[in-house]
Design a protein around this motif. Structure first.
Motif, PDB file in Angstrom:
ATOM      1  N   ASP A 156       0.713  -1.354  -0.063  1.00 38.68           N
ATOM      2  CA  ASP A 156      -0.092   0.281  -0.048  1.00 38.68           C
ATOM      3  C   ASP A 156       0.874   1.320  -0.022  1.00 38.68           C
ATOM      4  OD1 ASP A 156      -1.863   2.000   0.698  1.00 38.68           O
ATOM      5  OD2 ASP A 156      -3.236   0.694   1.803  1.00 38.68           O
ATOM      6  N   PRO A 157       0.584   1.979  -1.184  1.00 36.60           N
ATOM      7  CA  PRO A 157       1.634   3.571  -0.916  1.00 36.60           C
ATOM      8  C   PRO A 157       1.448   4.180   0.507  1.00 36.60           C
ATOM      9  CG  PRO A 157      -0.222   3.593  -2.491  1.00 36.60           C
ATOM     10  CD  PRO A 157      -0.333   2.240  -1.939  1.00 36.60           C
ATOM     11  N   CYS A 158       0.171   4.164   0.755  1.00 40.48           N
ATOM     12  CA  CYS A 158      -0.108   4.796   2.281  1.00 40.48           C
ATOM     13  C   CYS A 158       0.470   3.987   3.211  1.00 40.48           C
ATOM     14  CB  CYS A 158      -1.722   5.107   2.340  1.00 40.48           C
ATOM     15  SG  CYS A 158      -2.301   6.016   1.137  1.00 40.48           S
ATOM     16  N   GLN A 159       1.297   4.750   4.356  1.00 31.72           N
ATOM     17  CA  GLN A 159       1.902   3.766   5.252  1.00 31.72           C
ATOM     18  C   GLN A 159       2.041   4.714   6.582  1.00 31.72           C
ATOM     19  OE1 GLN A 159       2.829   0.732   5.254  1.00 31.72           O
ATOM     20  NE2 GLN A 159       2.473   0.587   3.015  1.00 31.72           N
ATOM     21  N   GLY A 160       0.608   5.615   6.808  1.00 34.66           N
ATOM     22  CA  GLY A 160       0.605   6.135   7.805  1.00 34.66           C
ATOM     23  C   GLY A 160      -0.073   5.616   9.039  1.00 34.66           C
ATOM     24  N   SER A 161      -0.787   6.374  10.021  1.00 36.19           N
ATOM     25  CA  SER A 161      -1.361   5.766  11.262  1.00 36.19           C
ATOM     26  C   SER A 161      -2.758   6.244  11.491  1.00 36.19           C
ATOM     27  CB  SER A 161      -0.528   6.166  12.468  1.00 36.19           C
ATOM     28  OG  SER A 161      -0.212   7.423  12.713  1.00 36.19           O
ATOM     29  N   SER A 162      -3.469   7.054  10.433  1.00 33.19           N
ATOM     30  CA  SER A 162      -4.818   7.516  10.616  1.00 33.19           C
ATOM     31  C   SER A 162      -5.539   7.143   9.647  1.00 33.19           C
ATOM     32  CB  SER A 162      -4.726   9.047  10.486  1.00 33.19           C
ATOM     33  OG  SER A 162      -3.599   9.644  11.339  1.00 33.19           O
ATOM     34  N   GLY A 163      -6.920   6.822  10.370  1.00 34.59           N
ATOM     35  CA  GLY A 163      -7.866   6.182   9.298  1.00 34.59           C
ATOM     36  C   GLY A 163      -9.041   7.057   8.731  1.00 34.59           C
ATOM     37  N   PHE A 164      -8.985   7.497   7.592  1.00 34.49           N
ATOM     38  CA  PHE A 164     -10.023   8.229   7.061  1.00 34.49           C
ATOM     39  C   PHE A 164     -10.220   7.813   5.671  1.00 34.49           C
ATOM     40  CE2 PHE A 164      -5.648  10.323   7.042  1.00 34.49           C
ATOM     41  CZ  PHE A 164      -5.427  10.351   5.922  1.00 34.49           C
ATOM     42  N   PRO A 165     -11.391   6.944   5.291  1.00 32.90           N
ATOM     43  CA  PRO A 165     -11.236   6.092   3.909  1.00 32.90           C
ATOM     44  C   PRO A 165     -11.774   7.198   2.963  1.00 32.90           C
ATOM     45  CG  PRO A 165     -13.311   6.059   5.362  1.00 32.90           C
ATOM     46  CD  PRO A 165     -12.276   6.675   6.275  1.00 32.90           C
TER      47      PRO A 165
END
Length: 227
Positions: free
Chosen positions: A61-70
């Protein structure tokens, strides 16, 4: 005949109206919970603005953050004002100013009973003339959905700041668009630095060209008639 040709030449040589520039702030490539700072030259953020990055669901997955917002409108990054939910202490300043409109997408990451709104001002830090304002009803968490809401409007004059009320600590933003009352629905891929685009030329430019070419057609028909 010469007079008509002279007018046509002048019409065709007149400069066309400048194309209004549109800048899209997509908050990509800044980092998870990193201050936005001077990521966008000429644009400063107040209200403890940070970038959040969407959580990654797998190693590819190109996104590797820690927050959830679909379903973010673009990429992995968004804007979050890490400040109190109450008050008007969150926003942006654009020293050189921007015109025509302001818009964005937003999502309620944290629910609160305080109505949020925003205003566009002619001066820095919410000073000068209020050029327009709008309310921000809940989209997303507050309604139990994964919907991002669009917001924005066109305005007359030049603006230098936008102030958000009761949005800090609650809402997240993406594709903040300077110069258009409609938010951009596409932006550079993850890792991009925010897009610059241009709107179509003003209708007056097409009218001017049409008048010029129409006069040329009249002259051409007259010449064929004389022959």
């Amino acid at each position: 005949m010469r007079k008509v040709l002279g007018l046509v030449a002048v019409a065709l040589l007149l400069p066309l109206p400048a194309r209004a520039q549109v800048q899209v702030l997509d908050f990509e490539g800044i980092g998870d919970f990193d201050p936005i700072g001077n990521a966008y030259p000429g644009v400063s953020f107040f209200g403890n603005a940070v970038a959040l990055e969407q959580v990654g669901f797998n190693v590819t997955d190109p996104c590797q953050g820690s927050s959830g917002f679909p379903n973010a409108p673009s990429g992995c990054g968004v804007l979050f004002y890490y400040t109190n939910q109450l008050g008007s202490n969150a926003g942006i300043n654009v020293a050189s100013g921007f015109s025509n409109g302001f818009s964005f997408f937003y999502y309620a990451k944290y629910a609160t009973g305080n109505p949020a709104s925003f205003g566009v001002y002619s001066g820095l830090n919410g000073t000068g003339t209020l050029l327009g304002s709008g309310g921000l009803p809940y989209y997303g968490f507050g309604q139990g959905t994964n919907t991002w809401g669009p917001a924005g409007f066109s305005f007359l004059g030049s603006a230098q700041s936008v102030v958000f009320t009761n949005a800090g600590g609650s809402l997240i933003f993406d594709n903040m668009t300077l110069g258009s009352g409609m938010p951009a629905d596409a932006a550079p891929p993850p890792g991009g630095d925010g897009g610059d685009g241009a709107v179509a030329p003003e209708p007056a430019s097409f009218v001017l060209l049409g008048t010029g070419f129409g006069a040329l057609a009249v002259v051409s028909r007259r010449r064929r008639t004389v022959r």
